[in-house]
Design an enzyme around this catalytic site. Structure first.
Site, PDB file in Angstrom:
ATOM      1  N   SER A   1       0.819  -1.212   0.000  1.00 43.61           N
ATOM      2  CA  SER A   1       0.000   0.000   0.000  1.00 43.61           C
ATOM      3  C   SER A   1       0.851   1.260   0.000  1.00 43.61           C
ATOM      4  O   SER A   1       1.891   1.328   0.667  1.00 43.61           O
ATOM      5  CB  SER A   1      -0.946  -0.039   1.209  1.00 43.61           C
ATOM      6  OG  SER A   1      -0.697   1.026   2.086  1.00 43.61           O
ATOM      7  N   LYS A   2       0.393   2.233  -0.779  1.00 42.95           N
ATOM      8  CA  LYS A   2       1.117   3.493  -0.934  1.00 42.95           C
ATOM      9  C   LYS A   2       1.262   4.188   0.430  1.00 42.95           C
ATOM     10  O   LYS A   2       2.280   4.802   0.721  1.00 42.95           O
ATOM     11  CB  LYS A   2       0.292   4.354  -1.883  1.00 42.95           C
ATOM     12  CG  LYS A   2       0.920   5.653  -2.292  1.00 42.95           C
ATOM     13  CD  LYS A   2       0.074   6.281  -3.376  1.00 42.95           C
ATOM     14  CE  LYS A   2       0.498   7.705  -3.640  1.00 42.95           C
ATOM     15  NZ  LYS A   2      -0.272   8.307  -4.714  1.00 42.95           N
ATOM     16  N   ARG A   3       0.219   4.063   1.243  1.00 41.27           N
ATOM     17  CA  ARG A   3       0.196   4.751   2.523  1.00 41.27           C
ATOM     18  C   ARG A   3       1.115   4.070   3.543  1.00 41.27           C
ATOM     19  O   ARG A   3       1.848   4.722   4.265  1.00 41.27           O
ATOM     20  CB  ARG A   3      -1.242   4.769   3.034  1.00 41.27           C
ATOM     21  CG  ARG A   3      -1.603   5.900   3.954  1.00 41.27           C
ATOM     22  CD  ARG A   3      -3.113   6.008   4.119  1.00 41.27           C
ATOM     23  NE  ARG A   3      -3.773   4.704   4.193  1.00 41.27           N
ATOM     24  CZ  ARG A   3      -3.888   3.972   5.290  1.00 41.27           C
ATOM     25  NH1 ARG A   3      -3.367   4.400   6.417  1.00 41.27           N
ATOM     26  NH2 ARG A   3      -4.518   2.811   5.271  1.00 41.27           N
ATOM     27  N   LYS A   4       1.059   2.728   3.558  1.00 39.02           N
ATOM     28  CA  LYS A   4       1.768   2.021   4.627  1.00 39.02           C
ATOM     29  C   LYS A   4       3.184   1.588   4.275  1.00 39.02           C
ATOM     30  O   LYS A   4       4.000   1.370   5.162  1.00 39.02           O
ATOM     31  CB  LYS A   4       0.989   0.744   4.993  1.00 39.02           C
ATOM     32  CG  LYS A   4      -0.342   1.002   5.648  1.00 39.02           C
ATOM     33  CD  LYS A   4      -0.891  -0.329   6.193  1.00 39.02           C
ATOM     34  CE  LYS A   4      -2.391  -0.320   6.235  1.00 39.02           C
ATOM     35  NZ  LYS A   4      -2.974  -1.630   6.094  1.00 39.02           N
TER      36      LYS A   4
END
Ligand code: GLU
Length: 548
Positions: free
Chosen positions: A295-298
């Site tokens: 994930s881009k966020r994590k």
């Protein structure tokens, strides 16, 4: 209804070519039989990720192992998501990993006859085909507002019905001629939708180059093909572009699988033979015992910039991704440890059908192995590449002296020696190992294990005795000769036989020297380090290392 008149009112452009013309402008490619034409088609959002490289590698290998073409198309139809410099960043990032395009956006190539390769510059082509579909009654204008569409969607969700614009919900499908012209006169914004001819009652079998046979339900959604700003949606642009750029195999993420029925129908109404498709599975990672999508966020490791900044050896990232792409690649590397991955017979149909597991630890190991195989020149070029972009001013200055650095790298990486250093996985770690060879970055914290008198005697004596002309043996004989003068054993056997008789042994003498010269009790061969530093600097370090 006069469809010709309607099409001209909706697409009033006076400079459109006849759709058939494009078949001549973009003729079939002259590539050998069996050659695949593939493309990478990123949106210029500025975020280039591991999935892009993974896909690009599959594209590039497929094209180049079959004598085909790999090109770059920029899917910039969504103006809002566009980021300045994103295209350069895609090209630069992929180039860093050794992926080169044969043609396409920003690529200088005589092959560039299938352009333009920026979708926004292809508006005329799309509009010509939208007009054709309008004339044939296979498309229509829709004046529904975002609020109206939201309302329908909520209602459909509430009733547990398929959401979207289809069947009885396709309100503008049946507008009368009068209603349409009134809306146009009133200046209402509109989109153009496909008038779907399909039914969800019909199912067909579709062969995906990776996933094999899959059952596909026909499309019945009147999807938007041209947005109110006159620019097409992904679906429409994909059908037009992959047809006229003569793509033979569309390799793309499995998130597009659900749009496949739309794409099949679009090709049909446009009269095009669809390309073959290969839907790649998403990159996953293990997280606390469960597999999940990167994930881009994590996960910072999803961004390709992460690998450049951290200074991974680019070939290692590529080689590792090859093992994820084709599971038999690992076996091949065992048989061909020094082989070029380009000699491996990559096969698209050997790609995994579900969740490709990305393991950063394995990548780190691959990076260590690859770095441990570099020659001094390769190692210098690799580290310099990182330093030029991410290093400090001091690092940059150090890398101006290639001769000096080559000597250091040969020593610290064990190049040409019996034992190669195998613990460096990133450029930055390598660069930090060089610090003590430069006076401006030599910041020792002398941690001696012996008292002031012992330390200073050792340092003074060796400073006097040191001769850079000494070979290793002569150098060590001098270290030994100091041992008895500070109450240390000159021979290890002597020390082992009677440890209580001595304050230390010859290796402790060497350690004192090492701490003074390098700032650390561990280092590669000290005699060589001193010779690389040169007599004056080596002696100065010995004297500066005295305990005050
Ligand atoms: N522009 C699409 C994306 O970035 C490309 C999908 C495709 O390869 O067709 O996801």
């Amino acid at each position: 209804m006069d469809l010709k008149k309607l099409a001209a009112a909706l697409i009033p452009d006076s400079d459109l070519l006849e759709p058939e013309k494009y078949e001549e402008i973009f003729p079939p490619r002259t590539v050998p039989n069996g050659a695949e034409v593939t493309r990478l088609a990123p949106s210029p959002t500025g975020f280039i990720h591991l999935g892009n490289l993974y896909s690009a590698l599959a594209d590039e290998r497929t094209a180049h192992t079959t004598g085909g073409v790999f090109y770059l198309r920029i899917e910039d139809t969504d103006e809002k998501r566009k980021v300045e410099g994103a295209v350069e960043s895609v090209i630069r990032s992929l180039k860093y990993f050794g992926i080169k395009f044969d043609e396409g956006a920003e690529i200088e190539s005589p092959l560039n006859i299938y352009g333009p390769y920026y979708q926004r510059q292809r508006a005329k082509i799309y509009r010509s085909f939208v007009k054709k579909l309008l004339e044939e009654g296979l498309a229509y204008p829709c004046f529904c507002t975002a609020e109206e569409l939201d309302e329908v969607r909520s209602m459909q969700t509430e009733n547990k019905e398929t959401t979207g614009y289809y069947g009885k919900y396709a309100k503008c499908r049946n507008l009368s001629e009068e209603e349409i012209y009134n809306n146009l006169k009133a200046g209402k914004p509109f989109v153009i939708r496909l008038k779907s001819q399909g039914s969800i009652e019909n199912k067909t079998t579709f062969r995906d180059a990776i996933k094999g046979d899959i059952t596909v339900t026909e499309n019945d959604q009147d999807v938007v093909i041209l947005k109110s700003d006159g620019i097409p949606t992904y679906h429409f642009a994909h059908a037009i572009d992959d047809h006229f750029m003569r793509t033979t195999l569309v390799i793309r993420g499995e998130e597009w699988l659900s749009s496949l029925p739309v794409h099949i129908e679009l090709h049909k109404v446009l009269g095009f033979k669809p390309p073959r498709y290969a839907h790649t599975c998403s990159l996953m990672k293990m997280d606390g015992g469960t597999k999940r999508k990167l994930s881009k966020r994590k996960d910072p490791e999803l961004s390709l910039d992460y690998y450049r900044k951290a200074g991974y050896y680019p070939q290692a990232v590529v080689k590792y991704l090859m093992t994820v792409l084709n599971s038999n690649f690992e076996e091949w590397t065992l048989k061909n440890p020094d082989g070029d991955y380009k000699d491996f017979k990559f096969k698209i149909d050997k790609m995994g059908k579900s969740g490709a597991l990305f393991d950063l630890d394995k990548l780190n190991d691959t990076s260590k192995t690859e770095i441990s195989k570099l020659s001094a020149e390769q190692c210098f070029a690799f580290l310099k590449g990182w330093v030029d972009e991410f290093g400090s001013d001091a690092d940059k200055a150090h890398f101006e002296n290639e001769e000096y650095l080559t000597k250091i790298l040969t020593l610290i990486m064990g190049i040409g020696g019996k034992k190669r250093r195998k613990d460096i996985e990133r450029a930055e770690q390598g660069v930090r190992l060089l610090d003590y060879f430069f006076d401006d970055t030599f910041k020792p914290e002398y941690a001696y294990r012996f008292d002031k008198e012992t330390v200073n005697t050792v340092l003074d004596k060796f400073a006097q005795a040191y001769d850079p002309a000494d070979d290793n043996q002569a150098w060590f004989a001098k270290v030994k000769s100091i041992a008895p003068e500070v109450g240390f054993a000159a021979e290890m056997s002597e020390y082992k036989a009677n440890p209580d008789k001595f304050k230390g042994n010859v290796s402790d003498v060497a350690e004192i020297l090492r701490v003074a010269i390098t700032g650390s009790p561990n280092s590669p061969d000290l005699c060589t380090i001193m010779s690389i530093l040169g007599k004056d600097r080596a002696v100065a370090r010995l004297l500066n290392g005295r305990i005050k």
